[in-house]
Write an enzyme that holds these catalytic residues in place. Structure first.
Site, PDB file in Angstrom:
ATOM      1  N   ASN A   1       0.877  -1.174   0.000  1.00 44.49           N
ATOM      2  CA  ASN A   1       0.000   0.000   0.000  1.00 44.49           C
ATOM      3  C   ASN A   1       0.912   1.220   0.000  1.00 44.49           C
ATOM      4  OD1 ASN A   1      -1.751   2.090   0.514  1.00 44.49           O
ATOM      5  ND2 ASN A   1      -2.249   1.438   2.614  1.00 44.49           N
ATOM      6  N   TRP A   2       0.972   1.868  -1.144  1.00 39.46           N
ATOM      7  CA  TRP A   2       1.910   3.000  -1.282  1.00 39.46           C
ATOM      8  C   TRP A   2       1.417   4.269  -0.608  1.00 39.46           C
ATOM      9  CZ3 TRP A   2       4.895   3.393  -6.596  1.00 39.46           C
ATOM     10  CH2 TRP A   2       5.772   2.310  -6.686  1.00 39.46           C
ATOM     11  N   LYS A   3       0.152   4.283  -0.167  1.00 38.71           N
ATOM     12  CA  LYS A   3      -0.418   5.478   0.476  1.00 38.71           C
ATOM     13  C   LYS A   3      -0.193   6.697  -0.437  1.00 38.71           C
ATOM     14  CE  LYS A   3       0.150   3.168   4.881  1.00 38.71           C
ATOM     15  NZ  LYS A   3       0.363   3.230   6.317  1.00 38.71           N
TER      16      LYS A   3
ATOM     17  N   HIS B   1      -9.234   1.573   5.382  1.00 41.71           N
ATOM     18  CA  HIS B   1      -7.937   1.754   6.028  1.00 41.71           C
ATOM     19  C   HIS B   1      -8.070   2.745   7.183  1.00 41.71           C
ATOM     20  CE1 HIS B   1      -3.751   2.666   6.741  1.00 41.71           C
ATOM     21  NE2 HIS B   1      -3.453   1.577   6.066  1.00 41.71           N
TER      22      HIS B   1
ATOM     23  N   GLU C   1      -6.280   5.052   8.176  1.00 43.15           N
ATOM     24  CA  GLU C   1      -5.965   6.448   7.845  1.00 43.15           C
ATOM     25  C   GLU C   1      -7.160   7.133   7.188  1.00 43.15           C
ATOM     26  OE1 GLU C   1      -2.351   5.620   5.716  1.00 43.15           O
ATOM     27  OE2 GLU C   1      -1.372   5.046   7.595  1.00 43.15           O
TER      28      GLU C   1
ATOM     29  N   GLU D   1      -4.991  -4.685  10.882  1.00 37.99           N
ATOM     30  CA  GLU D   1      -3.917  -3.704  11.042  1.00 37.99           C
ATOM     31  C   GLU D   1      -4.122  -2.952  12.355  1.00 37.99           C
ATOM     32  OE1 GLU D   1      -1.974  -2.477   7.063  1.00 37.99           O
ATOM     33  OE2 GLU D   1      -3.732  -1.213   7.342  1.00 37.99           O
TER      34      GLU D   1
ATOM     35  N   GLY E   1       3.219   2.259  10.835  1.00 35.28           N
ATOM     36  CA  GLY E   1       4.237   3.294  10.674  1.00 35.28           C
ATOM     37  C   GLY E   1       5.005   3.625  11.941  1.00 35.28           C
TER      38      GLY E   1
ATOM     39  N   SER F   1       3.884  -2.119  10.286  1.00 28.64           N
ATOM     40  CA  SER F   1       5.337  -2.201  10.496  1.00 28.64           C
ATOM     41  C   SER F   1       5.940  -3.530  10.052  1.00 28.64           C
ATOM     42  CB  SER F   1       5.695  -1.895  11.956  1.00 28.64           C
ATOM     43  OG  SER F   1       5.379  -0.542  12.271  1.00 28.64           O
TER      44      SER F   1
ATOM     45  N   GLY G   1       3.099  -1.053   4.214  1.00 28.36           N
ATOM     46  CA  GLY G   1       3.144   0.351   3.835  1.00 28.36           C
ATOM     47  C   GLY G   1       4.563   0.769   3.464  1.00 28.36           C
ATOM     48  N   GLY G   2       5.271   1.334   4.420  1.00 28.15           N
ATOM     49  CA  GLY G   2       6.582   1.924   4.161  1.00 28.15           C
ATOM     50  C   GLY G   2       7.557   0.992   3.454  1.00 28.15           C
TER      51      GLY G   2
HETATM   52  P1  13P Z   1       3.456   0.420   7.561  1.00 31.43           P
HETATM   53  O1  13P Z   1       3.885  -0.890   6.939  1.00 31.43           O
HETATM   54  O2  13P Z   1       4.181   1.603   7.027  1.00 31.43           O
HETATM   55  O3  13P Z   1       3.415   0.321   9.055  1.00 31.43           O
HETATM   56  O4  13P Z   1       1.921   0.632   7.086  1.00 31.43           O
HETATM   57  C1  13P Z   1       1.023  -0.413   7.231  1.00 31.43           C
HETATM   58  C2  13P Z   1      -0.223  -0.063   6.535  1.00 31.43           C
HETATM   59  O5  13P Z   1      -0.953   0.813   6.952  1.00 31.43           O
HETATM   60  C3  13P Z   1      -0.526  -0.780   5.293  1.00 31.43           C
HETATM   61  O6  13P Z   1      -1.834  -0.527   4.860  1.00 31.43           O
END
Ligand code: 13P
Length: 239
Positions: free
Chosen positions: A8-10, A88, A90, A156, A162, A201, A222-223
């Site tokens: 997930n590149w956000k 999600h 966020e 999640e 993050g 994470s 994510g990251g």
């Molecule tokens: P991180 O892997 O950066 O913690 O993000 C997880 C996430 O929200 C994937 O949707």
């Protein structure tokens, strides 16, 4: 079932970053999905060349209409996307999305022929109060679509996203077992067929342990999904 590794590149990625998706597609790994920002979906579909599935990070609940700035599931499907992430944390936080909104989006995704990754997870405060199972139960009750076609759940924990913090493997196992029991209660035997991802994470260093946990059918990253090197390292860490 081989583990499913979803990036997930956000709100990250410009045209030059398409090279990362091309590199992922050029590898021999075939269990990768990536959700770039909407602006890159069409280019990503082209360079993925069917080798990796491309998806959206959100969709509107309606197919079309007067909703400035929004993107429908039908539009994603039209670009060649194969899946969409809904709910999600966020988006729940930044856009005030409720469980009912998430349910409507999930059903829109299914109606457009997309696979749907529906995200749930507790906050730090809820975990500390011992409310994790109750929160997951309530989120699932409010947001699961009518049927489980093409449905994937992503657990999640909000506090793990993050932050570099990850639940213990025992806690991941307990949460996933709880989600499974809720899916079976809701869908009957079909609930056993719904894949459950862990997210929060995930890195190349911890992916192998997380993917070995019972009921963890993959990871939502994510990251560590922004480069081919990192996401491929996670994929090859799968037991
Ligand atoms: P991180 O892997 O950066 O913690 O993000 C997880 C996430 O929200 C994937 O949707």
């Amino acid at each position: 079932m081989p583990a499913l590794i979803v990036g997930n590149w956000k709100m990250n990625g410009l045209g030059e970053d398409i090279a990362e998706i091309a590199a992922m597609a050029g590898s021999s790994v075939r269990n990768l999905w990536v959700a770039p920002p909407f602006t890159l979906v069409d280019r990503a579909v082209i360079v993925a060349a069917g080798a990796i599935k491309i998806g959206g990070q959100d969709c509107h609940a309606r197919d079309k209409g007067a909703h400035t700035g929004c993107v429908s599931a039908a539009m994603l499907a039209d670009l060649g996307a194969g899946f969409v992430i809904v709910g999600h944390s966020e988006r729940r936080r930044d856009n005030g999305e409720t469980d009912a909104d998430v349910r409507a989006k999930a059903m829109a995704g299914q109606a457009a022929g997309l696979e749907v990754i529906l995200c749930i997870g507790e906050t730090r405060g809820e975990r500390d109060a011992g409310e994790t199972a109750a929160v997951l139960t309530a989120q699932l009750a409010g947001s699961l679509p009518e049927d489980s076609n093409g449905l994937i759940i992503a657990y999640e924990p909000v506090w793990a996203i993050g932050t570099g913090l990850v639940p213990t493997l025992a806690d991941v196992s307990a949460a996933h077992a709880h989600v499974r029991s809720q899916l079976v209660a809701r869908y009957g035997p079909a609930g056993h067929g719904v894949r459950i991802l862990y997210g929060g994470s995930v890195t190349p260093a911890n992916a192998g342990d997380l993917l070995a946990v019972d009921e963890v059918g993959g990871v939502l990253v994510g990251g560590a999904s922004l480069t081919a090197d990192s996401l491929l390292a996670i994929a090859t860490a799968a037991p």
